[in-house]
Motif scaffolding. Structure first.
Motif, PDB file in Angstrom:
ATOM      1  N   GLU A  74     -35.408  80.403  -4.792  1.00 26.21           N
ATOM      2  CA  GLU A  74     -34.900  81.060  -3.590  1.00 26.21           C
ATOM      3  C   GLU A  74     -35.973  81.295  -2.529  1.00 26.21           C
ATOM      4  O   GLU A  74     -35.714  81.073  -1.335  1.00 26.21           O
ATOM      5  CB  GLU A  74     -34.209  82.377  -3.928  1.00 26.21           C
TER       6      GLU A  74
ATOM      7  N   GLN B 238     -36.284  78.235  -0.604  1.00 27.94           N
ATOM      8  CA  GLN B 238     -35.138  78.048   0.281  1.00 27.94           C
ATOM      9  C   GLN B 238     -35.277  78.905   1.535  1.00 27.94           C
ATOM     10  O   GLN B 238     -34.968  78.452   2.647  1.00 27.94           O
ATOM     11  CB  GLN B 238     -33.849  78.388  -0.468  1.00 27.94           C
ATOM     12  N   GLN B 239     -35.749  80.148   1.367  1.00 26.68           N
ATOM     13  CA  GLN B 239     -35.961  81.008   2.533  1.00 26.68           C
ATOM     14  C   GLN B 239     -36.915  80.355   3.524  1.00 26.68           C
ATOM     15  O   GLN B 239     -36.650  80.291   4.728  1.00 26.68           O
ATOM     16  CB  GLN B 239     -36.532  82.355   2.093  1.00 26.68           C
TER      17      GLN B 239
ATOM     18  N   SER C  96     -25.291  87.203   0.471  1.00 21.48           N
ATOM     19  CA  SER C  96     -25.662  85.957  -0.204  1.00 21.48           C
ATOM     20  C   SER C  96     -24.722  84.822   0.164  1.00 21.48           C
ATOM     21  O   SER C  96     -25.083  83.646   0.057  1.00 21.48           O
ATOM     22  CB  SER C  96     -25.670  86.156  -1.723  1.00 21.48           C
TER      23      SER C  96
ATOM     24  N   ALA D 148     -30.693  82.563   4.221  1.00 24.60           N
ATOM     25  CA  ALA D 148     -31.592  83.129   3.211  1.00 24.60           C
ATOM     26  C   ALA D 148     -32.716  83.939   3.837  1.00 24.60           C
ATOM     27  O   ALA D 148     -33.115  84.982   3.301  1.00 24.60           O
ATOM     28  CB  ALA D 148     -32.155  82.009   2.337  1.00 24.60           C
TER      29      ALA D 148
ATOM     30  N   LYS E   1     -32.514  91.741   0.418  1.00 26.38           N
ATOM     31  CA  LYS E   1     -32.421  91.681  -1.038  1.00 26.38           C
ATOM     32  C   LYS E   1     -32.821  93.017  -1.654  1.00 26.38           C
ATOM     33  O   LYS E   1     -33.803  93.628  -1.232  1.00 26.38           O
ATOM     34  CB  LYS E   1     -33.333  90.580  -1.575  1.00 26.38           C
TER      35      LYS E   1
ATOM     36  N   GLY F 201     -34.230  86.066  -7.733  1.00 32.15           N
ATOM     37  CA  GLY F 201     -33.420  85.163  -6.934  1.00 32.15           C
ATOM     38  C   GLY F 201     -31.948  85.489  -7.079  1.00 32.15           C
ATOM     39  O   GLY F 201     -31.510  86.037  -8.092  1.00 32.15           O
TER      40      GLY F 201
ATOM     41  N   VAL G  43     -29.733  82.909  -6.212  1.00 36.23           N
ATOM     42  CA  VAL G  43     -29.101  81.597  -6.144  1.00 36.23           C
ATOM     43  C   VAL G  43     -29.352  80.869  -7.450  1.00 36.23           C
ATOM     44  O   VAL G  43     -30.215  81.234  -8.228  1.00 36.23           O
ATOM     45  CB  VAL G  43     -29.666  80.769  -4.972  1.00 36.23           C
TER      46      VAL G  43
END
Length: 444
Positions: A216, A219-220, A426, A431, A436, A442, A444
């Protein structure tokens, strides 16, 4: 495009209360909101080429699942880039090896083969690996985005290991246009070093509690890089003589001001400034005092300078009864609550570092009551309680540091909901804009 950004990116100043109280010193808290416009049509086709260096720790502690996940994340990065982007690959243990130079990606097949060939080795020459990654990007022509992405699960124990010296080098490379983002993995990496490198290096810092939590953060970063509109954002503030200005967020200092996060299309960067206005600076009741002027500068994705329009704030001087009747701005109050929660987490981290779990529990209890009205902060504190119950010093210190950092420095959606739902965000929020509850886990 640069003129469009200069004219369409708004700098908005919002005071906690829209007035000054006559007859006394005033503390004025001002939320500075830098709001990017929505992404233009055809954004993907217009984005200039980027250059990334993937620097991967292959020391012995990375053997097995951690290194497997690191390779998977590196392949994910390759899959998100364009054929015209440049990518280099560096691995390090006690030795540093440049596996692939910073050349255009093409179909990525040779680079994927190089990633697949990374296997675990010896100690951790972290500085040498990072420096090699930065060196590879110095060969890339142009002024577009160039970023080192450093992944490690351990302590720097070979070559240069001193935090201040390494961070200073990160700042030097950032000044030359090569920035650094860091990824820590597990419970044994040096979070103070990894955070310092990213803060000084003009990038972002992430961590994964386990190998499964590592994807994750990548991905961010990749989503953010794909949606950037301004980078190297700097804020400068001036006030009248006698008025003191403090940056409440504790953002990294730059010459004459502070550095903000890189800005994405449709998002907002923010900071809170605290002004101490002495009574002698106040005009007569009913008069206006210009308390603050803010300028914001940055760079386009092509590396060209962008100067946003200056924004000024003038406040009326009110009789005490009129000032007492004012209400606090809801969003400014919310940001101040988040910054106060960051301070509380910093105190918890210090207590955990001393193995003072009684103090940690006490601080958590006080903070849970104090911040119960902020759903995101309350969810963070609940996650911290779970870690504290396990009496894991390393996990507690890492989560507290990364959570406090997120509260102090983050991009927000321009239409961010006051209510918080991790499940809803989410599904509907990019992302890099999500709030969070736990930074190391994570979703995902």
């Amino acid at each position: 495009m640069n003129e469009h950004l200069s004219l369409s990116t708004a700098v908005v100043l919002v005071p906690r209360r829209p007035g000054l109280k006559d007859g006394t010193d005033n503390v004025v808290e001002v939320l500075v909101r830098i709001q990017a416009p929505a992404a233009p049509a055809g954004l993907g086709a217009e984005r200039p080429p980027q250059a990334l260096s993937l620097v991967i720790d292959r020391s012995g502690s990375m053997a097995g699942r951690p290194l497997e996940e690191a390779r998977r994340c590196a392949e994910y990065v390759i899959g998100k880039l364009r054929p015209t982007d440049a990518v280099s690959l560096v691995q390090f243990d006690n030795r540093v090896q440049r596996l692939w130079p910073a050349v255009t990606l093409g179909d990525g097949a040779p680079l994927r083969a190089a990633i697949a060939g990374i296997h675990s080795g010896g100690n951790t020459h972290l500085h040498g690996g990072w420096r090699e990654g930065a060196d590879t990007l110095s060969d890339v022509a142009g002024q577009g985005l160039k970023r080192v992405i450093l992944l490690s699960d351990g302590q720097a124990n070979e070559g240069l290991t001193e935090l201040t010296a390494i961070a200073a080098q990160c700042a030097e490379w950032a000044a030359k246009g090569i920035t650094t983002s860091t990824y820590g993995l597990g419970n044994h990496f040096n979070e103070e070093l990894m955070v310092a490198m990213a803060r000084a290096g003009g990038g972002n810092h992430y961590y994964g509690d386990t190998a499964e939590d590592l994807m994750e953060p990548f991905q961010q970063e990749l989503e953010l890089l794909g949606n950037l509109c301004l980078r190297g954002l700097r804020i400068h503030a001036t006030a009248p003589d006698g008025v003191q200005v403090q940056m409440v967020n504790e953002l990294p200092g730059v010459e004459g001001g502070w550095r903000l996060p890189d800005l994405a299309w449709g998002a907002e960067a923010w900071a809170v400034l605290r002004l101490n206005v002495p009574v002698v600076a106040l005009p007569a009741t009913g008069g206006l005092l210009s308390v603050l002027r803010v300028t914001v500068q940055g760079q386009s994705l092509e590396g060209e300078p962008v100067q946003l329009e200056r924004s000024s704030l003038a406040l009326p001087v009110l009789a005490p009864s009129a000032w007492d009747g004012l209400t606090d701005d809801e969003l400014v109050t919310r940001r101040l609550v988040e910054l106060a929660a960051a301070e509380a987490l910093t105190r918890m981290r210090a207590a955990a570092g001393r193995h003072d779990w009684a103090a940690v529990d006490r601080l958590l209890e006080v903070a849970s009551r104090q911040f119960a009205g902020n759903e995101w902060v309350a969810a963070m504190l609940q996650a911290m309680k779970g870690i504290a119950e396990g009496r894991s010093r390393e996990r507690m210190m890492k989560e507290a540091m990364y959570s406090s950092g997120k509260l102090r420095s983050r991009l927000v959606a321009r239409d961010e909901e006051l209510q918080f739902s991790a499940a809803a965000e989410s599904l509907s929020v990019p992302a890099y804009l999500r709030r969070k509850p736990s930074q190391g886990k994570g979703d995902v």
